[in-house]
Design an enzyme around this catalytic site. Structure first.
Site, PDB file in Angstrom:
ATOM      1  N   MET A 194     -11.060  -2.398   8.683  1.00 25.44           N
ATOM      2  CA  MET A 194      -9.686  -2.011   8.338  1.00 25.44           C
ATOM      3  C   MET A 194      -9.648  -0.654   7.663  1.00 25.44           C
ATOM      4  O   MET A 194      -8.865   0.218   8.029  1.00 25.44           O
ATOM      5  CB  MET A 194      -9.058  -3.084   7.430  1.00 25.44           C
ATOM      6  CG  MET A 194      -7.624  -2.775   7.008  1.00 25.44           C
ATOM      7  SD  MET A 194      -6.459  -2.565   8.377  1.00 25.44           S
ATOM      8  CE  MET A 194      -5.992  -4.256   8.699  1.00 25.44           C
ATOM      9  N   ASP A 229     -16.016   2.932  -1.049  1.00 23.88           N
ATOM     10  CA  ASP A 229     -16.448   1.538  -1.153  1.00 23.88           C
ATOM     11  C   ASP A 229     -17.571   1.485  -2.193  1.00 23.88           C
ATOM     12  O   ASP A 229     -18.033   2.525  -2.677  1.00 23.88           O
ATOM     13  CB  ASP A 229     -16.935   1.010   0.203  1.00 23.88           C
ATOM     14  CG  ASP A 229     -16.765  -0.505   0.309  1.00 23.88           C
ATOM     15  OD1 ASP A 229     -15.841  -0.951   1.016  1.00 23.88           O
ATOM     16  OD2 ASP A 229     -17.539  -1.241  -0.334  1.00 23.88           O
ATOM     17  N   VAL A 235      -8.974  -3.678   0.096  1.00 22.10           N
ATOM     18  CA  VAL A 235     -10.118  -4.550  -0.189  1.00 22.10           C
ATOM     19  C   VAL A 235      -9.771  -5.972   0.251  1.00 22.10           C
ATOM     20  O   VAL A 235      -8.707  -6.235   0.806  1.00 22.10           O
ATOM     21  CB  VAL A 235     -10.530  -4.496  -1.684  1.00 22.10           C
ATOM     22  CG1 VAL A 235     -10.908  -3.078  -2.068  1.00 22.10           C
ATOM     23  CG2 VAL A 235      -9.435  -5.031  -2.589  1.00 22.10           C
ATOM     24  N   VAL A 236     -10.667  -6.922  -0.028  1.00 24.02           N
ATOM     25  CA  VAL A 236     -10.517  -8.303   0.415  1.00 24.02           C
ATOM     26  C   VAL A 236      -9.175  -8.898  -0.047  1.00 24.02           C
ATOM     27  O   VAL A 236      -8.670  -8.564  -1.124  1.00 24.02           O
ATOM     28  CB  VAL A 236     -11.713  -9.142  -0.095  1.00 24.02           C
ATOM     29  CG1 VAL A 236     -11.734  -9.206  -1.622  1.00 24.02           C
ATOM     30  CG2 VAL A 236     -11.714 -10.516   0.501  1.00 24.02           C
ATOM     31  N   LYS A 251      -7.958  -7.598  -5.884  1.00 25.31           N
ATOM     32  CA  LYS A 251      -7.020  -6.492  -5.690  1.00 25.31           C
ATOM     33  C   LYS A 251      -6.480  -5.983  -7.029  1.00 25.31           C
ATOM     34  O   LYS A 251      -6.407  -4.779  -7.268  1.00 25.31           O
ATOM     35  CB  LYS A 251      -5.853  -6.932  -4.786  1.00 25.31           C
ATOM     36  CG  LYS A 251      -6.232  -7.013  -3.309  1.00 25.31           C
ATOM     37  CD  LYS A 251      -5.023  -7.364  -2.445  1.00 25.31           C
ATOM     38  CE  LYS A 251      -5.376  -7.466  -0.974  1.00 25.31           C
ATOM     39  NZ  LYS A 251      -5.709  -6.188  -0.352  1.00 25.31           N
ATOM     40  N   SER A 301      -1.427  -8.433   3.228  1.00 25.05           N
ATOM     41  CA  SER A 301      -0.577  -9.005   4.275  1.00 25.05           C
ATOM     42  C   SER A 301       0.324 -10.110   3.747  1.00 25.05           C
ATOM     43  O   SER A 301       1.292 -10.482   4.406  1.00 25.05           O
ATOM     44  CB  SER A 301      -1.443  -9.548   5.416  1.00 25.05           C
ATOM     45  OG  SER A 301      -2.387 -10.465   4.919  1.00 25.05           O
ATOM     46  N   HIS A 351       1.537  -2.273   4.376  1.00 27.83           N
ATOM     47  CA  HIS A 351       0.867  -3.276   5.202  1.00 27.83           C
ATOM     48  C   HIS A 351       0.682  -2.775   6.628  1.00 27.83           C
ATOM     49  O   HIS A 351       1.634  -2.663   7.391  1.00 27.83           O
ATOM     50  CB  HIS A 351       1.696  -4.575   5.184  1.00 27.83           C
ATOM     51  CG  HIS A 351       1.123  -5.659   6.051  1.00 27.83           C
ATOM     52  ND1 HIS A 351       1.907  -6.625   6.627  1.00 27.83           N
ATOM     53  CD2 HIS A 351      -0.162  -5.922   6.442  1.00 27.83           C
ATOM     54  CE1 HIS A 351       1.134  -7.439   7.344  1.00 27.83           C
ATOM     55  NE2 HIS A 351      -0.115  -7.031   7.241  1.00 27.83           N
ATOM     56  N   ASN A 409      -3.396  -5.055  12.454  1.00 34.15           N
ATOM     57  CA  ASN A 409      -4.705  -4.869  13.090  1.00 34.15           C
ATOM     58  C   ASN A 409      -4.608  -5.043  14.607  1.00 34.15           C
ATOM     59  O   ASN A 409      -3.962  -5.976  15.057  1.00 34.15           O
ATOM     60  CB  ASN A 409      -5.676  -5.904  12.508  1.00 34.15           C
ATOM     61  CG  ASN A 409      -7.117  -5.449  12.566  1.00 34.15           C
ATOM     62  OD1 ASN A 409      -7.416  -4.294  12.837  1.00 34.15           O
ATOM     63  ND2 ASN A 409      -8.021  -6.372  12.326  1.00 34.15           N
ATOM     64  N   GLU A 440       4.611  -2.018   7.357  1.00 33.67           N
ATOM     65  CA  GLU A 440       5.612  -2.542   6.423  1.00 33.67           C
ATOM     66  C   GLU A 440       5.412  -1.843   5.076  1.00 33.67           C
ATOM     67  O   GLU A 440       4.314  -1.895   4.513  1.00 33.67           O
ATOM     68  CB  GLU A 440       5.441  -4.049   6.222  1.00 33.67           C
ATOM     69  CG  GLU A 440       5.982  -4.902   7.338  1.00 33.67           C
ATOM     70  CD  GLU A 440       5.807  -6.394   7.048  1.00 33.67           C
ATOM     71  OE1 GLU A 440       6.787  -7.117   7.122  1.00 33.67           O
ATOM     72  OE2 GLU A 440       4.671  -6.811   6.761  1.00 33.67           O
ATOM     73  N   ASN A 453       4.956 -11.542   8.556  1.00 34.12           N
ATOM     74  CA  ASN A 453       4.181 -12.778   8.408  1.00 34.12           C
ATOM     75  C   ASN A 453       5.063 -13.947   7.971  1.00 34.12           C
ATOM     76  O   ASN A 453       4.811 -15.093   8.358  1.00 34.12           O
ATOM     77  CB  ASN A 453       3.029 -12.580   7.428  1.00 34.12           C
ATOM     78  CG  ASN A 453       1.838 -11.909   8.075  1.00 34.12           C
ATOM     79  OD1 ASN A 453       1.647 -12.021   9.285  1.00 34.12           O
ATOM     80  ND2 ASN A 453       1.055 -11.186   7.299  1.00 34.12           N
ATOM     81  N   TYR A 512       7.279  -4.428  17.090  1.00 32.96           N
ATOM     82  CA  TYR A 512       6.161  -3.544  16.786  1.00 32.96           C
ATOM     83  C   TYR A 512       5.015  -4.255  16.059  1.00 32.96           C
ATOM     84  O   TYR A 512       3.864  -3.844  16.148  1.00 32.96           O
ATOM     85  CB  TYR A 512       6.627  -2.365  15.925  1.00 32.96           C
ATOM     86  CG  TYR A 512       7.388  -1.303  16.678  1.00 32.96           C
ATOM     87  CD1 TYR A 512       7.217  -1.102  18.036  1.00 32.96           C
ATOM     88  CD2 TYR A 512       8.291  -0.481  16.008  1.00 32.96           C
ATOM     89  CE1 TYR A 512       7.915  -0.121  18.712  1.00 32.96           C
ATOM     90  CE2 TYR A 512       8.993   0.521  16.684  1.00 32.96           C
ATOM     91  CZ  TYR A 512       8.805   0.691  18.034  1.00 32.96           C
ATOM     92  OH  TYR A 512       9.490   1.668  18.707  1.00 32.96           O
TER      93      TYR A 512
END
Length: 727
Positions: free
Chosen positions: A329, A348, A405-406, A412, A434, A455, A458, A467, A505, A668
């Site tokens: 990502m 990272d 990140v995760v 976060k 997300s 957001h 993928n 978003e 989502n 989209y």
């Protein structure tokens, strides 16, 4: 002055002196571009009559006073015109043909100077003249099939006679914008010159035609006579093309194949008869739901772009950015930023993650080189826009940070708090979450006004939507800067308010909820996939879950269940296990480990190819509580009603501001079938009252996920729609 209107002027004489040349200039007042509205077409008719009445002319130049030549017809008029019916549309097109034919039949040579974009009706204008000269950076094309219609003002008649049936089919069925070099190669234009030399080149062509060096009458004969193809050549050109284009366009988009049929039917006819065939076919397509929805889509896209442009004008410049978290990502975000010219730091904590992110970016750039979109030198230059780092050393000069990140709130929050202390006071922080609430992630920030969601979907390089999520304390400045950056990346940003799952989502997971209930009641998941793909989705729900990742879906489902327990409680794993949870329990995570609802093998290109897997069917049987029989319509209703209702709720809750933005986000972001126009247009097309009746019937058996809102019931009673009449 021969003619003076609001959009068109016709002047006699040239900058070089002499008064035997007329110049017709399109320059629509109070607009940034030229469009062929009904009023402009009426003016064109008047201007041509004025030219016909002048004696002593030896040529006509058609030109533009704007940066673009003519961008096409005024699409905002289409729905209103389509409502007037087939007979009106045929008559309207034939009247336009009369005007265009009058240009083509003028008693002296004519030339168009194409200084910029010439699309649709604008391209059809330039096809009327004997000659065409084109600026080096101009583009021409007939994109009407992308709106579910076909060129109706002579494009299907003149273009094949000028550049050959095969080239014309490629241009028209593909709806492509064609560069000057491509237009010159096939003979659509006669010369390509720098824009400053356009007038001189046009006048030179007219002078040569008047001296007899160029035979403009022969050009006209070719354009107004039947296409020079024998029966075998016609069959080769048209039948092969129809099969190929039908396969590519798919069953839901009839316009490209219909355009080929129109060219074929008109091939053996002279101009007038061929144009009548074209006018009739245009009217037939214009009255289809596909054309209505695709035109609506275009207008919705304009709404979204105008809003984005408004934000962009308020934004501080974003010249240097950073992404936190490399990997697939992070690498995708870095690639997208770098490819569009905004330098980005990719940070990272691990070397291997940095290498993975760089590998992703390199792979995407290499594909651009393979497709000849970039040279190796350009690739190297763009790659240099990505600077990998294990430290925050240069973060003091960053204008905007994307945290990627995760998907874990604690991780976060820790990363965002850390980076906030190392960037400038005006730096905008964004999170590529997300599902996690932006307001929650801002709790420990000292400058929550500088924070919002960004957001990405993928794969980042393919999905157009971003978003931009406004938290409770997010400032307008933070939103504006994030929107501006997304647009600079070539994305379509849509601003939404904070809630679990945000817009896309939040709407998608009731769809998955509908799928889970269908499977529990005995529907075969492969059949559900086939029905929904036939309906128009790029992939069915089981296949989509495999692509998303089953573990990701479970996590997001838990967030949705917590946020909306009445409707989506079952998505969080409470009570009976869903088919999705069973897949996770059996380590079938989807494409990421090559087994989910389907098994995955590599195809010849190294891409995952799904195959049916008996083991998945055996596992799904564990959750089946009944063996009901479902028709295709039952499956569609059970899948679409919860998705559409959640879109309605997002609009009512103020998560999204307009129906246009809601529908564009779904198209989209998750591939909602474009020819259906979006969830709210889908409800409008069914009729709000009919949709409410359908939903209420399902809600009795299936519960709150299918229950219409009170406001929607009121809309049904008062016969309201989301888009209004003819919108």
């Amino acid at each position: 002055m021969i003619y003076q209107g609001n959009a068109i002027t016709v002047a006699r004489g040239t900058q070089n002196g002499g008064d035997d040349i007329a110049t017709l200039t399109f320059d629509l007042k109070d607009e940034s571009v030229n469009k062929l509205s009904s009023a402009v077409v009426k003016e064109l008719g008047e201007a041509v009559k004025a030219i016909q009445a002048v004696s002593g002319l030896k040529g006509l130049v058609i030109a533009s006073g704007k940066e673009a030549f003519i961008v096409g017809a005024d699409i905002t008029e289409f729905h209103g015109l389509f409502d007037k019916g087939e007979e009106y549309l045929v008559e309207m097109n034939l009247k336009v043909h009369d005007i265009f034919n009058a240009i083509e039949d003028l008693p002296f040579p004519t030339v168009t100077a194409i200084n910029g974009l010439a699309l649709g009706g604008g391209c059809e204008v330039l096809l009327t003249t004997d000659f065409r000269v084109m600026g080096e950076k101009a583009k021409i094309g007939l994109p009407e099939t992308k709106l579910g219609i076909l060129p109706g003002w002579g494009g299907c008649v003149r273009l094949p006679r000028m550049i050959g049936a095969d080239n014309a089919i490629e241009w028209i069925a593909g709806g492509t914008e064609n560069k000057a070099s491509a237009a010159l190669k096939v003979g659509a234009v006669d010369a390509v010159v720098p824009n400053e030399q356009l007038e001189a080149a046009a006048l030179d062509i007219l002078a040569r035609a008047n001296r007899g060096e160029l035979d403009y009458r022969a050009r006209r004969d070719e354009k107004t006579s039947p296409l020079k193809l024998n029966p075998i050549e016609q069959m080769m050109a048209f039948e092969t093309a129809k099969g190929y284009v039908a396969g590519k366009a798919g069953p839901h988009y009839p316009a490209p194949v219909e355009a080929i049929k129109v060219i074929q039917k008109g091939a053996g006819e002279e101009r007038g008869r061929a144009q009548a065939i074209e006018a009739k076919a245009f009217a037939k397509l214009a009255l289809s739901s596909v054309a209505f929805n695709l035109v609506g889509l275009f207008m919705n896209d304009q709404v979204v772009k105008k809003k984005g442009s408004k934000y962009e004008k308020q934004a501080r410049p974003v010249k240097q950015t950073a992404v936190l978290g490399a990997g697939i990502m992070g690498g995708g975000i870095a690639y997208q930023s770098a490819s569009k010219g905004t330098p980005i730091l990719m940070k990272d904590i691990k070397d291997e993650a940095i290498e993975l992110g760089l590998k992703e970016a390199r792979k995407l750039f290499a594909k651009q080189v393979e497709r000849k979109k970039l040279s190796t030198e350009q690739m190297a230059e763009k790659l240099s826009n990505i600077r990998p780092t294990l430290s925050y050393g240069d973060f003091g000069h960053v204008d905007l940070v994307v945290e990627a990140v995760v998907e874990n709130p604690k991780v976060k929050e820790a990363v965002l708090t850390e980076v906030e202390g190392l960037v400038g006071e005006d730096t905008i922080l964004t999170s590529n979450t997300s599902t996690i609430s932006i307001t929650r992630l801002a709790q420990n920030l000292k400058r929550p006004e500088n924070f919002c969601g960004m957001h990405f979907f993928n794969p980042v390089h393919r999905m157009p939507l971003v978003e931009v999520i406004r938290g409770e304390k997010t400032s307008d400045a933070a939103v504006a800067a994030t929107v501006a950056y997304a647009r600079a990346m070539g994305k379509t940003p849509i601003v939404v308010n904070d809630c679990p799952g945000f817009l896309v989502n939040r709407v998608l997971f009731p769809y998955f909820g509908g799928f889970s209930q269908l499977v529990e009641q005995g529907a075969d998941f492969q059949r559900v996939d086939k029905v929904m793909e036939k309906f128009g989705w790029p992939m069915g729900p089981a296949y989509l879950l495999d692509v998303v990742g089953m573990d990701t879906a479970v996590h997001a489902g838990e967030v949705m269940a917590e946020g909306f327990p009445e409707r989506m409680g079952s998505l969080g794993g409470a009570g009976e296990k869903s088919a999705i949870q069973v897949m996770v329990d059996n380590e079938r995570l989807g494409q990421k480990n090559a087994k989910g609802f389907y098994a995955y093998e590599e195809d010849k290109k190294g891409k995952p190819k799904k195959v049916s897997d008996e083991a998945a069917h055996a596992l799904v049987k564990q959750v089946v509580k009944a063996e009901k029989k479902f028709s295709d319509d039952d499956i569609i209703a059970r899948m679409m009603v919860p998705l559409c209702l959640e879109t309605v709720r997002c609009l009512e809750d103020g998560i999204v501001e307009t129906p246009a933005e809601a529908d564009m986000a779904l198209i989209y972001g998750i591939g909602f079938p474009p020819f259906r126009g979006g969830a709210l247009r889908y409800i409008d097309a069914m009729g709000v009252a009919a949709f409410v009746e359908l939903a209420e019937g399902l809600a009795e058996e299936l519960g709150a996920l299918y229950a219409p809102t009170d406001k929607l019931r009121e809309m049904a009673k008062s016969n309201d729609t989301f888009y209004g009449k003819s919108a």
